[in-house]
Design a protein around this motif. Sequence first.
Motif, PDB file in Angstrom:
ATOM      1  N   GLY A 106       0.785  -1.350   0.138  1.00 21.35           N
ATOM      2  CA  GLY A 106      -0.004  -0.142   0.065  1.00 21.35           C
ATOM      3  C   GLY A 106       0.736   1.302  -0.102  1.00 21.35           C
ATOM      4  N   ARG A 107       2.324   1.226   0.076  1.00 24.12           N
ATOM      5  CA  ARG A 107       2.893   2.305  -0.081  1.00 24.12           C
ATOM      6  C   ARG A 107       3.992   2.065  -1.085  1.00 24.12           C
ATOM      7  NH1 ARG A 107       5.575   4.745   5.290  1.00 24.12           N
ATOM      8  NH2 ARG A 107       3.612   5.643   5.527  1.00 24.12           N
ATOM      9  N   PRO A 108       3.618   2.580  -2.337  1.00 21.56           N
ATOM     10  CA  PRO A 108       4.530   1.858  -3.538  1.00 21.56           C
ATOM     11  C   PRO A 108       6.087   2.608  -3.575  1.00 21.56           C
ATOM     12  CG  PRO A 108       2.635   3.348  -4.174  1.00 21.56           C
ATOM     13  CD  PRO A 108       2.342   3.010  -2.842  1.00 21.56           C
ATOM     14  N   LEU A 125      15.554   5.364  -3.834  1.00 21.78           N
ATOM     15  CA  LEU A 125      14.165   5.575  -4.285  1.00 21.78           C
ATOM     16  C   LEU A 125      13.641   4.008  -4.384  1.00 21.78           C
ATOM     17  CD1 LEU A 125      11.588   7.198  -5.615  1.00 21.78           C
ATOM     18  CD2 LEU A 125      12.780   6.503  -7.804  1.00 21.78           C
ATOM     19  N   ARG A 126      12.863   3.629  -3.840  1.00 25.39           N
ATOM     20  CA  ARG A 126      12.253   2.233  -4.124  1.00 25.39           C
ATOM     21  C   ARG A 126      10.965   2.143  -4.545  1.00 25.39           C
ATOM     22  NH1 ARG A 126      13.357  -0.845   0.708  1.00 25.39           N
ATOM     23  NH2 ARG A 126      11.007  -0.982   0.981  1.00 25.39           N
ATOM     24  N   ILE A 127      10.490   1.513  -5.535  1.00 24.61           N
ATOM     25  CA  ILE A 127       9.176   1.440  -6.198  1.00 24.61           C
ATOM     26  C   ILE A 127       8.747   0.128  -6.229  1.00 24.61           C
ATOM     27  CG2 ILE A 127       7.591   2.160  -8.117  1.00 24.61           C
ATOM     28  CD1 ILE A 127       9.780   4.383  -8.377  1.00 24.61           C
ATOM     29  N   ALA A 128       7.519  -0.319  -5.465  1.00 31.17           N
ATOM     30  CA  ALA A 128       6.762  -1.490  -5.722  1.00 31.17           C
ATOM     31  C   ALA A 128       5.878  -1.323  -7.113  1.00 31.17           C
ATOM     32  CB  ALA A 128       5.897  -1.676  -4.354  1.00 31.17           C
ATOM     33  N   ALA A 181       9.613  -5.105  -6.223  1.00 34.08           N
ATOM     34  CA  ALA A 181      10.063  -3.549  -6.167  1.00 34.08           C
ATOM     35  C   ALA A 181      11.206  -3.469  -6.784  1.00 34.08           C
ATOM     36  CB  ALA A 181      10.085  -3.212  -4.787  1.00 34.08           C
ATOM     37  N   ILE A 182      11.514  -2.345  -7.322  1.00 33.03           N
ATOM     38  CA  ILE A 182      12.825  -1.958  -7.652  1.00 33.03           C
ATOM     39  C   ILE A 182      13.355  -0.925  -6.965  1.00 33.03           C
ATOM     40  CG2 ILE A 182      11.892  -0.718  -9.681  1.00 33.03           C
ATOM     41  CD1 ILE A 182      14.717  -1.895 -11.159  1.00 33.03           C
ATOM     42  N   GLY A 183      14.670  -0.801  -6.710  1.00 27.16           N
ATOM     43  CA  GLY A 183      15.436   0.067  -5.962  1.00 27.16           C
ATOM     44  C   GLY A 183      16.793   0.151  -6.253  1.00 27.16           C
TER      45      GLY A 183
END
Lengths: 126, 126
Positions: free
Chosen positions: A6-8, B11-14, B20-22
Amino acid sequence: MPHTPGRPLHLRIALDAEIAIGPGKADLLEGIRETGSIAAAGRAMQMSYKRAWSLVEAMNSAFREPVVETARGGNARGGATLTATGDAVLAAYRRMTKAAEDAVAPEVETLKSMLSTVPGSDEQRD
Amino acid sequence: MPHTPGRPLHLRIALDAEIAIGPGKADLLEGIRETGSIAAAGRAMQMSYKRAWSLVEAMNSAFREPVVETARGGNARGGATLTATGDAVLAAYRRMTKAAEDAVAPEVETLKSMLSTVPGSDEQRD
Protein backbone atom coordinates in the motif's frame (compact mmCIF):
# COMPACT_ATOMS: atom_id res chain seq x y z
CA MET A 1 12.50 -7.74 -1.60
CA PRO A 2 10.11 -6.89 1.23
CA HIS A 3 8.28 -3.63 1.01
CA THR A 4 5.33 -2.07 2.74
CA PRO A 5 2.07 -2.99 1.00
CA GLY A 6 0.00 0.00 0.00
CA ARG A 7 2.99 2.31 -0.05
CA PRO A 8 4.40 1.96 -3.54
CA LEU A 9 7.12 4.57 -3.26
CA HIS A 10 9.84 4.50 -0.63
CA LEU A 11 11.93 7.67 -0.60
CA ARG A 12 14.96 8.48 1.52
CA ILE A 13 16.90 11.69 1.11
CA ALA A 14 20.27 12.54 2.60
CA LEU A 15 20.28 16.18 3.64
CA ASP A 16 23.98 16.10 4.46
CA ALA A 17 26.60 13.51 5.37
CA GLU A 18 25.02 13.05 8.81
CA ILE A 19 21.26 13.08 8.39
CA ALA A 20 18.78 11.49 6.03
CA ILE A 21 15.01 11.57 6.12
CA GLY A 22 12.93 8.62 5.02
CA PRO A 23 9.68 6.84 5.80
CA GLY A 24 10.89 5.68 9.23
CA LYS A 25 11.63 9.13 10.61
CA ALA A 26 8.57 10.64 8.90
CA ASP A 27 6.19 8.01 10.29
CA LEU A 28 7.77 8.41 13.71
CA LEU A 29 7.19 12.17 13.64
CA GLU A 30 3.60 11.59 12.57
CA GLY A 31 3.10 9.04 15.34
CA ILE A 32 4.51 11.42 17.94
CA ARG A 33 2.14 14.13 16.76
CA GLU A 34 -0.79 11.70 16.99
CA THR A 35 0.04 10.00 20.28
CA GLY A 36 2.03 12.67 22.14
CA SER A 37 4.56 10.01 23.06
CA ILE A 38 7.84 8.79 21.57
CA ALA A 39 7.31 5.37 23.14
CA ALA A 40 3.76 4.97 21.80
CA ALA A 41 4.76 6.20 18.35
CA GLY A 42 7.65 3.73 18.23
CA ARG A 43 5.48 0.87 19.50
CA ALA A 44 2.94 1.45 16.75
CA MET A 45 5.80 0.94 14.28
CA GLN A 46 7.22 -2.14 16.08
CA MET A 47 10.25 0.00 16.88
CA SER A 48 12.09 -0.22 20.18
CA TYR A 49 11.95 2.81 22.45
CA LYS A 50 15.72 3.04 22.18
CA ARG A 51 15.56 3.14 18.39
CA ALA A 52 12.70 5.66 18.35
CA TRP A 53 14.55 7.88 20.79
CA SER A 54 17.77 7.67 18.78
CA LEU A 55 15.97 8.75 15.60
CA VAL A 56 14.43 11.69 17.44
CA GLU A 57 17.82 12.62 18.89
CA ALA A 58 19.44 12.44 15.45
CA MET A 59 16.83 14.83 14.06
CA ASN A 60 16.95 17.13 17.06
CA SER A 61 20.72 17.47 16.65
CA ALA A 62 20.63 17.85 12.90
CA PHE A 63 18.14 20.69 12.71
CA ARG A 64 18.77 24.13 14.11
CA GLU A 65 15.58 23.84 16.19
CA PRO A 66 14.47 20.54 17.72
CA VAL A 67 11.75 18.60 15.91
CA VAL A 68 10.35 17.05 19.10
CA GLU A 69 10.12 18.46 22.59
CA THR A 70 9.63 16.29 25.66
CA ALA A 71 7.77 17.45 28.73
CA ARG A 72 10.68 16.93 31.07
CA GLY A 73 13.39 17.91 28.60
CA GLY A 74 15.17 14.57 28.85
CA ASN A 75 14.17 11.21 27.47
CA ALA A 76 10.91 11.09 29.41
CA ARG A 77 8.62 8.29 28.24
CA GLY A 78 5.57 10.53 28.00
CA GLY A 79 4.69 14.02 26.92
CA ALA A 80 6.36 14.54 23.57
CA THR A 81 5.15 17.09 21.06
CA LEU A 82 6.17 18.07 17.57
CA THR A 83 7.62 21.55 17.34
CA ALA A 84 6.92 23.89 14.44
CA THR A 85 10.16 22.58 12.92
CA GLY A 86 8.97 19.00 13.33
CA ASP A 87 5.70 19.88 11.63
CA ALA A 88 7.60 21.55 8.81
CA VAL A 89 9.99 18.62 8.32
CA LEU A 90 7.13 16.13 8.26
CA ALA A 91 5.08 18.24 5.85
CA ALA A 92 8.09 18.70 3.57
CA TYR A 93 8.72 14.95 3.52
CA ARG A 94 5.09 14.23 2.61
CA ARG A 95 5.19 16.84 -0.15
CA MET A 96 8.44 15.35 -1.47
CA THR A 97 6.94 11.87 -1.55
CA LYS A 98 3.91 13.13 -3.45
CA ALA A 99 6.07 15.10 -5.88
CA ALA A 100 8.30 12.08 -6.49
CA GLU A 101 5.27 9.81 -7.01
CA ASP A 102 3.88 12.17 -9.60
CA ALA A 103 7.26 12.52 -11.30
CA VAL A 104 7.84 8.78 -11.66
CA ALA A 105 4.25 7.79 -12.51
CA PRO A 106 4.71 7.50 -16.30
CA GLU A 107 7.80 5.27 -15.94
CA VAL A 108 6.03 3.17 -13.32
CA GLU A 109 3.18 2.54 -15.74
CA THR A 110 5.66 1.51 -18.42
CA LEU A 111 7.40 -0.90 -16.06
CA LYS A 112 4.08 -2.32 -14.88
CA SER A 113 3.11 -3.00 -18.47
CA MET A 114 6.26 -5.12 -18.78
CA LEU A 115 5.39 -7.39 -15.85
CA SER A 116 4.34 -10.93 -16.51
CA THR A 117 0.68 -11.47 -15.79
CA VAL A 118 -0.16 -14.76 -14.20
CA PRO A 119 -3.85 -14.38 -13.33
CA GLY A 120 -4.85 -16.06 -10.10
CA SER A 121 -1.41 -17.42 -9.37
CA ASP A 122 0.68 -14.62 -7.95
CA GLU A 123 2.82 -17.13 -6.11
CA GLN A 124 4.47 -18.06 -9.40
CA ARG A 125 6.03 -14.61 -9.26
CA ASP A 126 8.22 -15.50 -6.24
CA MET B 1 20.79 6.37 9.72
CA PRO B 2 23.36 4.98 7.29
CA HIS B 3 23.09 6.00 3.70
CA THR B 4 25.34 5.88 0.68
CA PRO B 5 27.52 8.99 0.46
CA GLY B 6 27.23 10.83 -2.82
CA ARG B 7 23.83 9.40 -3.57
CA PRO B 8 21.43 11.77 -1.88
CA LEU B 9 18.20 10.17 -3.05
CA HIS B 10 17.31 6.56 -2.39
CA LEU B 11 14.19 5.49 -4.27
CA ARG B 12 12.39 2.15 -4.15
CA ILE B 13 9.19 1.52 -6.05
CA ALA B 14 6.84 -1.41 -5.67
CA LEU B 15 5.53 -2.40 -9.09
CA ASP B 16 3.08 -4.87 -7.60
CA ALA B 17 2.73 -6.90 -4.41
CA GLU B 18 5.62 -9.14 -5.43
CA ILE B 19 8.29 -6.99 -6.98
CA ALA B 20 9.95 -3.70 -6.14
CA ILE B 21 12.84 -1.97 -7.84
CA GLY B 22 15.37 0.05 -5.90
CA PRO B 23 19.05 0.96 -5.92
CA GLY B 24 20.16 -2.59 -5.12
CA LYS B 25 18.52 -4.23 -8.14
CA ALA B 26 19.40 -1.29 -10.39
CA ASP B 27 23.08 -1.31 -9.41
CA LEU B 28 23.15 -5.08 -9.83
CA LEU B 29 21.77 -4.82 -13.36
CA GLU B 30 24.32 -2.15 -14.16
CA GLY B 31 27.13 -4.30 -12.74
CA ILE B 32 26.02 -7.29 -14.80
CA ARG B 33 26.01 -5.16 -17.92
CA GLU B 34 29.52 -3.93 -17.10
CA THR B 35 31.10 -7.19 -15.96
CA GLY B 36 29.10 -9.81 -17.86
CA SER B 37 28.83 -11.78 -14.63
CA ILE B 38 26.27 -12.01 -11.84
CA ALA B 39 28.99 -13.09 -9.39
CA ALA B 40 31.33 -10.20 -10.28
CA ALA B 41 28.48 -7.68 -10.19
CA GLY B 42 27.40 -8.92 -6.77
CA ARG B 43 30.98 -8.94 -5.46
CA ALA B 44 31.46 -5.31 -6.46
CA MET B 45 28.47 -4.50 -4.24
CA GLN B 46 29.64 -6.71 -1.34
CA MET B 47 26.63 -8.89 -2.07
CA SER B 48 26.75 -12.68 -1.80
CA TYR B 49 26.37 -14.66 -5.00
CA LYS B 50 23.24 -16.24 -3.53
CA ARG B 51 21.72 -12.84 -2.87
CA ALA B 52 22.68 -11.48 -6.30
CA TRP B 53 21.22 -14.54 -7.99
CA SER B 54 18.00 -14.32 -5.98
CA LEU B 55 17.52 -10.69 -7.02
CA VAL B 56 18.07 -11.61 -10.67
CA GLU B 57 15.64 -14.52 -10.34
CA ALA B 58 13.01 -12.29 -8.74
CA MET B 59 13.27 -9.85 -11.65
CA ASN B 60 13.37 -12.59 -14.28
CA SER B 61 10.13 -14.04 -12.87
CA ALA B 62 8.41 -10.72 -12.42
CA PHE B 63 8.88 -9.40 -15.94
CA ARG B 64 7.35 -11.00 -18.98
CA GLU B 65 10.80 -11.28 -20.55
CA PRO B 66 13.89 -12.03 -18.46
CA VAL B 67 16.14 -9.11 -17.54
CA VAL B 68 19.32 -11.21 -17.47
CA GLU B 69 20.31 -14.19 -19.57
CA THR B 70 23.04 -16.60 -18.52
CA ALA B 71 25.21 -18.44 -21.01
CA ARG B 72 24.21 -21.89 -19.81
CA GLY B 73 20.63 -21.00 -18.94
CA GLY B 74 20.99 -22.02 -15.32
CA ASN B 75 22.80 -20.27 -12.51
CA ALA B 76 26.15 -20.40 -14.23
CA ARG B 77 28.77 -18.24 -12.53
CA GLY B 78 29.92 -16.62 -15.75
CA GLY B 79 28.45 -15.32 -18.93
CA ALA B 80 25.49 -13.19 -17.95
CA THR B 81 24.12 -10.44 -20.16
CA LEU B 82 21.38 -7.88 -19.83
CA THR B 83 18.51 -8.42 -22.20
CA ALA B 84 16.68 -5.58 -23.93
CA THR B 85 14.17 -5.80 -21.06
CA GLY B 86 16.97 -5.53 -18.53
CA ASP B 87 18.33 -2.48 -20.32
CA ALA B 88 14.86 -0.94 -20.37
CA VAL B 89 14.24 -1.60 -16.66
CA LEU B 90 17.61 -0.13 -15.69
CA ALA B 91 17.12 2.93 -17.91
CA ALA B 92 13.61 3.47 -16.52
CA TYR B 93 14.92 3.28 -12.95
CA ARG B 94 17.66 5.83 -13.66
CA ARG B 95 15.13 8.16 -15.32
CA MET B 96 12.80 7.78 -12.33
CA THR B 97 15.59 8.63 -9.91
CA LYS B 98 16.49 11.74 -11.90
CA ALA B 99 12.83 12.80 -12.17
CA ALA B 100 12.33 12.31 -8.43
CA GLU B 101 15.51 14.26 -7.63
CA ASP B 102 14.33 17.16 -9.74
CA ALA B 103 10.85 17.01 -8.21
CA VAL B 104 12.05 17.13 -4.61
CA ALA B 105 14.90 19.61 -5.10
CA PRO B 106 13.05 22.70 -3.84
CA GLU B 107 11.93 20.96 -0.63
CA VAL B 108 15.41 19.54 -0.10
CA GLU B 109 16.85 23.06 -0.25
CA THR B 110 14.28 24.24 2.30
CA LEU B 111 15.13 21.37 4.64
CA LYS B 112 18.87 21.95 4.22
CA SER B 113 18.39 25.59 5.17
CA MET B 114 16.86 24.37 8.46
CA LEU B 115 19.89 22.26 9.42
CA SER B 116 22.10 23.40 12.23
CA THR B 117 25.46 24.57 10.97
CA VAL B 118 28.35 23.63 13.16
CA PRO B 119 31.37 24.61 11.05
CA GLY B 120 34.33 22.32 11.44
CA SER B 121 32.67 20.08 14.00
CA ASP B 122 30.33 17.74 12.19
CA GLU B 123 30.72 15.21 14.98
CA GLN B 124 28.43 17.35 17.14
CA ARG B 125 25.68 16.39 14.72
CA ASP B 126 25.71 12.71 15.79
